[in-house]
Design a protein around this motif. Sequence first.
Motif, mmCIF file in Angstrom:
data_model
loop_
_atom_site.group_PDB
_atom_site.id
_atom_site.type_symbol
_atom_site.label_atom_id
_atom_site.label_comp_id
_atom_site.label_asym_id
_atom_site.label_seq_id
_atom_site.Cartn_x
_atom_site.Cartn_y
_atom_site.Cartn_z
ATOM 1 N N PHE A 2 0.190 8.794 -8.696
ATOM 2 C CA PHE A 2 0.719 7.435 -8.703
ATOM 3 C C PHE A 2 0.133 6.604 -9.837
ATOM 4 O O PHE A 2 0.199 5.383 -9.821
ATOM 5 C CB PHE A 2 0.422 6.743 -7.369
ATOM 6 N N ASP A 4 -0.733 4.321 -12.758
ATOM 7 C CA ASP A 4 -0.029 3.236 -13.438
ATOM 8 C C ASP A 4 1.192 2.719 -12.676
ATOM 9 O O ASP A 4 2.050 2.052 -13.264
ATOM 10 C CB ASP A 4 0.405 3.654 -14.849
ATOM 11 N N CYS A 5 1.266 2.982 -11.368
ATOM 12 C CA CYS A 5 2.371 2.436 -10.567
ATOM 13 C C CYS A 5 2.017 1.007 -10.160
ATOM 14 O O CYS A 5 1.547 0.762 -9.036
ATOM 15 C CB CYS A 5 2.637 3.308 -9.338
ATOM 16 N N SER A 6 2.245 0.080 -11.061
ATOM 17 C CA SER A 6 1.797 -1.294 -10.849
ATOM 18 C C SER A 6 2.562 -2.010 -9.748
ATOM 19 O O SER A 6 2.099 -3.027 -9.227
ATOM 20 C CB SER A 6 1.903 -2.095 -12.151
ATOM 21 N N LEU A 8 3.396 -0.578 -6.824
ATOM 22 C CA LEU A 8 3.073 0.033 -5.530
ATOM 23 C C LEU A 8 2.129 -0.872 -4.744
ATOM 24 O O LEU A 8 1.068 -1.243 -5.230
ATOM 25 C CB LEU A 8 2.419 1.396 -5.760
ATOM 26 N N CYS A 28 -3.246 1.257 -10.201
ATOM 27 C CA CYS A 28 -2.227 0.762 -9.267
ATOM 28 C C CYS A 28 -2.705 -0.615 -8.822
ATOM 29 O O CYS A 28 -3.266 -0.781 -7.726
ATOM 30 C CB CYS A 28 -2.062 1.704 -8.084
#
Length: 212
Positions: A2, A4-6, A8, A28
Amino acid sequence: AFRDCSGLTSVTIPASVTNIGEVAFIRCSRLAKINVAKGNRAYKSVFGALYTADGTTLVEWPAGSPIADATIPDGVTNIVRYAFSDCTKIVSVTIPASVVRISDMAFDKCPKLSCFYTDADNVDRLKSIAAANNLERVRVEERPAAQMKRKAKGSRAVLPIPYGTTSFTVNGVEKVSELDGAQGWYALDGLVPGQATELALSTDEDDYSASL
């Protein structure tokens, strides 16, 4: 997985997952809580943070957690690399004497982190561990000071509630019916500076307790 899934904000680890890499949730920035599904034998969630199932290793403190004063449960022995990475809201962390290893970069990019709290007889040892991890800027003080400072910050605490919660008491009064779903948040109002508030929480698989 996940990285750099800003966008999430929460995630539930299914029962089938047995291994999570040390940078699985790095950057994240809005991830506020990590839940673990019932039946997972490798991991568990404690107030939104990810631990190994045996409770000895802190794997991930979510970067978007609103908690400024973190408390690591007794029995944890290891804080892994990048566990608190990018936790920009963290101001202090209470670390029990059971912790013997804080991995390199565990507190990377925590700009507000200013103090570790621990038991009085563990202060010197924790100072040595902090110094070995280039955390000399972080003060180390005994635990009672942490409790008083947390209480003095206001009358409200917002607590993440883990997946599968079956009981939640505040000073002995059952509050589980007030929870906003099994994976919700609970806003605890009316905290009084200098007066302890005792919390107890049970899930299908474990019991936890904490003091505010």
